[in-house]
Write a protein that holds these residues in place. Structure first.
Motif, PDB file in Angstrom:
ATOM      1  N   ILE A  25       0.834  -1.196   0.000  1.00  0.00           N
ATOM      2  CA  ILE A  25       0.000   0.000   0.000  1.00  0.00           C
ATOM      3  C   ILE A  25       0.870   1.247   0.000  1.00  0.00           C
ATOM      4  O   ILE A  25       2.069   1.194   0.283  1.00  0.00           O
ATOM      5  N   ALA A  26       0.277   2.373  -0.333  1.00  0.00           N
ATOM      6  CA  ALA A  26       1.001   3.638  -0.321  1.00  0.00           C
ATOM      7  C   ALA A  26       1.330   4.032   1.119  1.00  0.00           C
ATOM      8  O   ALA A  26       0.610   3.677   2.058  1.00  0.00           O
ATOM      9  N   PRO A  27       2.424   4.755   1.310  1.00  0.00           N
ATOM     10  CA  PRO A  27       2.761   5.200   2.668  1.00  0.00           C
ATOM     11  C   PRO A  27       1.654   6.064   3.255  1.00  0.00           C
ATOM     12  O   PRO A  27       1.089   6.922   2.582  1.00  0.00           O
ATOM     13  N   PHE A  28       1.360   5.846   4.518  1.00  0.00           N
ATOM     14  CA  PHE A  28       0.378   6.694   5.195  1.00  0.00           C
ATOM     15  C   PHE A  28       0.842   8.149   5.227  1.00  0.00           C
ATOM     16  O   PHE A  28       0.037   9.074   5.187  1.00  0.00           O
ATOM     17  N   THR A  29       2.159   8.327   5.286  1.00  0.00           N
ATOM     18  CA  THR A  29       2.703   9.680   5.388  1.00  0.00           C
ATOM     19  C   THR A  29       2.677  10.427   4.054  1.00  0.00           C
ATOM     20  O   THR A  29       2.984  11.619   4.027  1.00  0.00           O
ATOM     21  N   ASP A  30       2.305   9.765   2.978  1.00  0.00           N
ATOM     22  CA  ASP A  30       2.120  10.496   1.711  1.00  0.00           C
ATOM     23  C   ASP A  30       0.972  11.491   1.845  1.00  0.00           C
ATOM     24  O   ASP A  30       1.060  12.637   1.396  1.00  0.00           O
ATOM     25  N   THR A  31      -0.107  11.018   2.429  1.00  0.00           N
ATOM     26  CA  THR A  31      -1.294  11.878   2.558  1.00  0.00           C
ATOM     27  C   THR A  31      -1.379  12.561   3.919  1.00  0.00           C
ATOM     28  O   THR A  31      -2.106  13.549   4.068  1.00  0.00           O
ATOM     29  N   HIS A  32      -0.633  12.036   4.897  1.00  0.00           N
ATOM     30  CA  HIS A  32      -0.630  12.637   6.242  1.00  0.00           C
ATOM     31  C   HIS A  32       0.823  12.753   6.721  1.00  0.00           C
ATOM     32  O   HIS A  32       1.272  12.000   7.602  1.00  0.00           O
ATOM     33  N   LEU A 153       9.095   7.296   9.565  1.00  0.00           N
ATOM     34  CA  LEU A 153       9.073   6.634  10.865  1.00  0.00           C
ATOM     35  C   LEU A 153       7.697   6.066  11.206  1.00  0.00           C
ATOM     36  O   LEU A 153       7.581   4.916  11.632  1.00  0.00           O
ATOM     37  N   ALA A 154       6.636   6.853  11.034  1.00  0.00           N
ATOM     38  CA  ALA A 154       5.300   6.373  11.396  1.00  0.00           C
ATOM     39  C   ALA A 154       4.885   5.165  10.554  1.00  0.00           C
ATOM     40  O   ALA A 154       4.186   4.265  11.047  1.00  0.00           O
ATOM     41  N   ASP A 155       5.323   5.128   9.295  1.00  0.00           N
ATOM     42  CA  ASP A 155       4.963   4.015   8.420  1.00  0.00           C
ATOM     43  C   ASP A 155       5.587   2.710   8.898  1.00  0.00           C
ATOM     44  O   ASP A 155       4.909   1.682   9.001  1.00  0.00           O
ATOM     45  N   THR A 156       6.883   2.731   9.170  1.00  0.00           N
ATOM     46  CA  THR A 156       7.547   1.489   9.574  1.00  0.00           C
ATOM     47  C   THR A 156       7.071   1.027  10.941  1.00  0.00           C
ATOM     48  O   THR A 156       6.892  -0.172  11.179  1.00  0.00           O
ATOM     49  N   ILE A 157       6.829   1.959  11.865  1.00  0.00           N
ATOM     50  CA  ILE A 157       6.305   1.563  13.174  1.00  0.00           C
ATOM     51  C   ILE A 157       4.946   0.887  13.022  1.00  0.00           C
ATOM     52  O   ILE A 157       4.694  -0.176  13.602  1.00  0.00           O
ATOM     53  N   ALA A 158       4.066   1.479  12.239  1.00  0.00           N
ATOM     54  CA  ALA A 158       2.739   0.894  12.024  1.00  0.00           C
ATOM     55  C   ALA A 158       2.843  -0.511  11.460  1.00  0.00           C
ATOM     56  O   ALA A 158       2.066  -1.409  11.819  1.00  0.00           O
TER      57      ALA A 158
END
Length: 276
Positions: A25-32, A153-158
């Protein structure tokens, strides 16, 4: 359910589906882009709940970003963590199919098993050292359910700190007053040297990783239990994993751990006792 919890649940479900389908999936941090570590851990907790409902179980914890270069890459000054799930643990000599992962890489690291519980805050390195019962040569397959490893960072932690699988050698007794900072390692792929490392690459001392995990998880009411595996972080840069590869990590005093990679019909996944 508040908005933040609802968003964490949706993100966790997206990662859960990516794990099941093999479609990243696309990184969450792309949109946030403002998502922080605590947001990643909120997603991680929701994802772990889904996996435990499926029948998996937590057999330990892994720490990532335990070297200064990796922390600088993610603009952080602290490691991250995620659970080690029973379904992901294998014994040395395992033959794992590359198709079981999305974009796998392999890292060698020192792995401990605890002989007594540890609960922070306030756990010292010496207390952590006394709690370690066994030490093992280990390989971690890191994998990303995020497209092209475009992680912040938030993506890999999730994404469970990008954990994919674990391969463990036979355990060795911890011994009296061991200095795991000095444990050297030679890492080969198909017989060719690709990396070397030493225990000090993991937070200066891999036992310090145990103390850090105990204190960080303890602040959230989580205890490191007797028998838990503790993965202390890579001793070198991760190496891409391809079908046909054989990875071998030879550790001073700890012995050798081996991983074979293929996609043949007879590819087996010998479970480590922790994974049964």
């Amino acid at each position: 359910m508040d908005k933040a919890t609802d968003e964490s649940t949706m993100r966790a479900r997206a990662l859960y589906e990516a794990r099941a389908t093999g479609v990243p999936i696309a990184p969450f941090t792309d949109t946030h882009p403002a998502l922080a570590a605590e947001d990643g851990y909120a997603v991680q907790r929701e994802l772990v709940a889904l996996l435990l409902t499926d029948g998996d179980r937590i057999v330990g914890y892994k720490a990532g970003l335990t070297s200064i270069p990796m922390q600088e890459m993610f603009d952080t000054c602290t490691p991250d963590y995620g659970p080690v799930l029973a379904s992901t643990v294998h014994a040395s000599g395992a033959r794992l199919p590359v198709s079981a992962f999305i974009a796998p890489k392999v890292e060698a690291e020192i792995v401990f098993r605890l002989g007594r519980p540890l609960r922070g805050p306030g756990v010292t390195v010496e207390e952590a050292r006394a709690a370690v019962r066994e030490v093992m040569a280990g390989l971690e397959i890191v994998d990303s359910r995020i497209q092209d490893w475009r992680i912040r960072l938030a993506d890999t932690i999730a994404d469970l700190a990008s954990n994919g699988a674990v391969v463990l050698a036979e355990p060795q007794p911890a011994g009296p007053d061991p200095d795991h900072r000095l444990t050297g390692m030679v890492f080969t792929r198909n017989g060719e040297l690709v990396a070397t490392g030493a225990g000090a690459a993991a937070l200066g001392d891999p036992v310090a990783v145990v103390a850090w995990l105990a204190n960080t998880l303890g602040a959230q009411g989580v205890t490191l239990e007797a028998g838990h595996l503790i993965m202390t972080g890579a001793l070198h840069a991760a190496v891409p994993m391809r079908s046909g590869d054989t990875f071998v990590a030879e550790f001073d005093r700890l012995g050798t751990v081996t991983l074979h990679v293929d996609d043949s019909d007879d590819a087996g996944q010998p479970p480590h006792p922790e994974g049964r």
